[in-house]
Design a protein around this motif. Sequence first.
Motif, mmCIF file in Angstrom:
data_model
loop_
_atom_site.group_PDB
_atom_site.id
_atom_site.type_symbol
_atom_site.label_atom_id
_atom_site.label_comp_id
_atom_site.label_asym_id
_atom_site.label_seq_id
_atom_site.Cartn_x
_atom_site.Cartn_y
_atom_site.Cartn_z
ATOM 1 N N THR A 117 0.758 -1.223 -0.086
ATOM 2 C CA THR A 117 -0.099 -0.084 -0.178
ATOM 3 C C THR A 117 0.909 1.228 -0.053
ATOM 4 O OG1 THR A 117 -0.199 0.320 2.169
ATOM 5 C CG2 THR A 117 -1.867 -1.033 1.224
ATOM 6 N N ALA A 118 0.417 2.342 -0.472
ATOM 7 C CA ALA A 118 1.022 3.504 -0.378
ATOM 8 C C ALA A 118 1.291 3.968 0.853
ATOM 9 C CB ALA A 118 0.348 4.551 -1.400
ATOM 10 N N GLN A 119 0.386 3.730 1.797
ATOM 11 C CA GLN A 119 0.561 4.160 3.069
ATOM 12 C C GLN A 119 1.724 3.398 3.803
ATOM 13 O OE1 GLN A 119 -2.573 2.975 6.143
ATOM 14 N NE2 GLN A 119 -2.741 5.303 6.848
ATOM 15 N N GLU A 176 4.304 2.053 2.396
ATOM 16 C CA GLU A 176 5.754 2.678 1.638
ATOM 17 C C GLU A 176 6.199 4.047 2.333
ATOM 18 O OE1 GLU A 176 9.199 2.927 -0.410
ATOM 19 O OE2 GLU A 176 7.805 1.218 -0.043
ATOM 20 N N ALA A 177 4.883 5.011 2.630
ATOM 21 C CA ALA A 177 5.207 6.226 3.157
ATOM 22 C C ALA A 177 6.079 6.048 4.618
ATOM 23 C CB ALA A 177 3.791 7.103 3.239
ATOM 24 N N LEU A 178 5.165 4.962 5.303
ATOM 25 C CA LEU A 178 5.878 5.066 6.854
ATOM 26 C C LEU A 178 7.121 4.312 6.660
ATOM 27 C CD1 LEU A 178 2.525 3.700 8.460
ATOM 28 C CD2 LEU A 178 3.551 5.916 8.803
ATOM 29 N N ARG A 179 7.457 3.398 5.769
ATOM 30 C CA ARG A 179 8.797 2.997 5.566
ATOM 31 C C ARG A 179 9.816 4.094 5.576
ATOM 32 N NH1 ARG A 179 6.990 -1.806 1.596
ATOM 33 N NH2 ARG A 179 7.087 -3.533 2.707
ATOM 34 N N GLN A 180 9.576 4.884 4.626
ATOM 35 C CA GLN A 180 10.365 6.134 4.195
ATOM 36 C C GLN A 180 10.431 6.983 5.405
ATOM 37 O OE1 GLN A 180 12.235 6.122 1.497
ATOM 38 N NE2 GLN A 180 11.392 4.072 0.774
ATOM 39 N N LEU A 181 9.777 7.129 6.161
ATOM 40 C CA LEU A 181 9.745 8.345 7.216
ATOM 41 C C LEU A 181 10.290 7.617 8.282
ATOM 42 C CD1 LEU A 181 5.854 9.445 7.014
ATOM 43 C CD2 LEU A 181 7.833 10.949 6.705
ATOM 44 N N SER A 182 10.355 6.172 8.453
ATOM 45 C CA SER A 182 10.966 5.518 9.577
ATOM 46 C C SER A 182 12.585 5.747 9.052
ATOM 47 C CB SER A 182 10.633 4.108 9.659
ATOM 48 O OG SER A 182 9.241 3.991 9.950
ATOM 49 N N ILE A 183 12.951 5.460 8.006
ATOM 50 C CA ILE A 183 14.163 5.749 7.450
ATOM 51 C C ILE A 183 14.924 7.225 7.777
ATOM 52 C CG2 ILE A 183 15.922 5.725 5.556
ATOM 53 C CD1 ILE A 183 14.206 3.433 4.438
ATOM 54 N N GLN A 184 13.789 8.086 7.221
ATOM 55 C CA GLN A 184 14.242 9.452 7.444
ATOM 56 C C GLN A 184 14.393 9.960 9.009
ATOM 57 O OE1 GLN A 184 11.375 12.092 5.350
ATOM 58 N NE2 GLN A 184 11.224 10.605 3.821
ATOM 59 N N ALA A 185 13.489 9.397 9.959
ATOM 60 C CA ALA A 185 13.594 9.820 11.179
ATOM 61 C C ALA A 185 14.801 9.205 11.815
ATOM 62 C CB ALA A 185 12.148 9.050 11.919
ATOM 63 N N TYR A 186 15.253 7.936 11.506
ATOM 64 C CA TYR A 186 16.363 7.273 12.284
ATOM 65 C C TYR A 186 17.519 8.260 11.633
ATOM 66 C CZ TYR A 186 20.215 4.706 13.342
ATOM 67 O OH TYR A 186 21.371 3.970 13.782
ATOM 68 N N ARG A 187 17.667 8.655 10.575
ATOM 69 C CA ARG A 187 18.850 9.328 10.066
ATOM 70 C C ARG A 187 18.489 10.656 10.701
ATOM 71 N NH1 ARG A 187 20.448 8.242 3.811
ATOM 72 N NH2 ARG A 187 20.139 5.957 3.703
ATOM 73 N N GLN A 188 17.416 11.377 11.227
ATOM 74 C CA GLN A 188 17.449 12.504 11.696
ATOM 75 C C GLN A 188 18.124 12.339 12.995
ATOM 76 O OE1 GLN A 188 16.788 15.993 10.316
ATOM 77 N NE2 GLN A 188 17.891 16.115 12.148
ATOM 78 N N GLU A 189 17.539 11.402 13.668
ATOM 79 C CA GLU A 189 18.159 11.141 15.186
ATOM 80 C C GLU A 189 19.735 10.899 15.157
ATOM 81 O OE1 GLU A 189 16.189 8.719 18.160
ATOM 82 O OE2 GLU A 189 17.857 7.314 17.879
ATOM 83 N N ILE A 190 20.444 10.336 14.056
ATOM 84 C CA ILE A 190 21.845 10.277 14.129
ATOM 85 C C ILE A 190 22.526 11.548 13.676
ATOM 86 C CG2 ILE A 190 23.612 9.231 12.559
ATOM 87 C CD1 ILE A 190 22.435 7.216 14.423
#
Length: 380
Positions: A197-199, A201-215
């Motif tokens: 689902t598009a939803q 996939e969006a949460l996958r990408q946001l999870s990645i972005q959020a972890y990178r932001q934390e780092i």
Amino acid sequence: MPNRRTILQLLALGSLAAVPAVSAANRSNTDPAAAWRNPGAGEKDPRLYSLAHAILAPNPHNRQPWLVSLEGEDSIILYFDTTRRLPATDPYDRQLAIGCGAFLEILSIAAREIGYEAQISLFPAGEPQPLLNDKPLAHIRLVKGGTKDPLYSFITQRRSNKETYDTKKRVSAESLQALLTAEPTETLTLSGTLSGTAQCEALRQLSIQAYRQEIQTPLALKESIDLMRIGKAEIAKYRDGIDLDFPGIGAMQAMGLLTREKMMTPGTKAYQQGLEQYDPLAKSASGYVWIISNSKDRFAELAVGRAYARLNLRATALGIAMHPMSQALQEYAEMSAIKADTEKAVGLAPDARLQMLARIGYASLVPPSPRRGLQEHFPT
């Protein structure tokens, strides 16, 4: 050999100085997995039996932020341990409050197993704002008459599985529905989405972005580094935090691959590998589940913790792996844009709050996270 995720996690978060090895004589008091084996065995006091299970509850960064005292012959006072805050990533103690709610739910389930009902009164000294404080968080009285809860059987099997999930085996719509089936509540909503689902996939990408932001946020990264327990000696000494261990870890430290300086320096190979660490985890997700509350007070946070504990236990019963992806929900300035996008992705209403987000899938079994043991949670 350690898997890629483990190696990259080590490279991303750095190392701590070596600590003395734990002697054989002290191992019984420092065994990081001891609390998971037959909790409460031999306890005649139902409060101690219930508490021995409650300390196994899921909680952020494995801080185990609980202090308890016994009152009279049938009561427990639960306090928040103010020394175990996460000021960089949980500046308002919201996630830690959720962990305390999970503690209360596991305690309640364990009490029912031995024929007691946990009567819980929250914040008897008033709701703490803007931070949790050292006043009683809950007064718990155990009374005869509890009915057994089938989720009890899964307390010692429950895990937060942080491995890469099996992409060839997907959670079905029927399994997701079974996972989300819960007792009706007017204050919380449990929802989920599956791969394809598009939803999702969006949460996958946001999870990645959020972890990178934390780092990429120095204070947030340092908070994780400070809580890392690398190797058997440190894990046994602290029995909390982020435990990391595999054969050859000493050699990696000796070669300088685990220095804090390298992991904190943008542009280094190790730092870049750290940024990519969550990519395979998020991409392997078979779906996501989340919990929304329709209020934003401390009572809602504890209710969410209780609901999440049950959700995690139901996942265990269904053989589904679960891993909280809480970075996207963190409330510090650098995360605000990603947090807003995540709330939009789940269709959050204006007055509601997205409290928990977790990926789900299938994965190999993992060992339990360390626990400090029940006696460590009584004030000295």
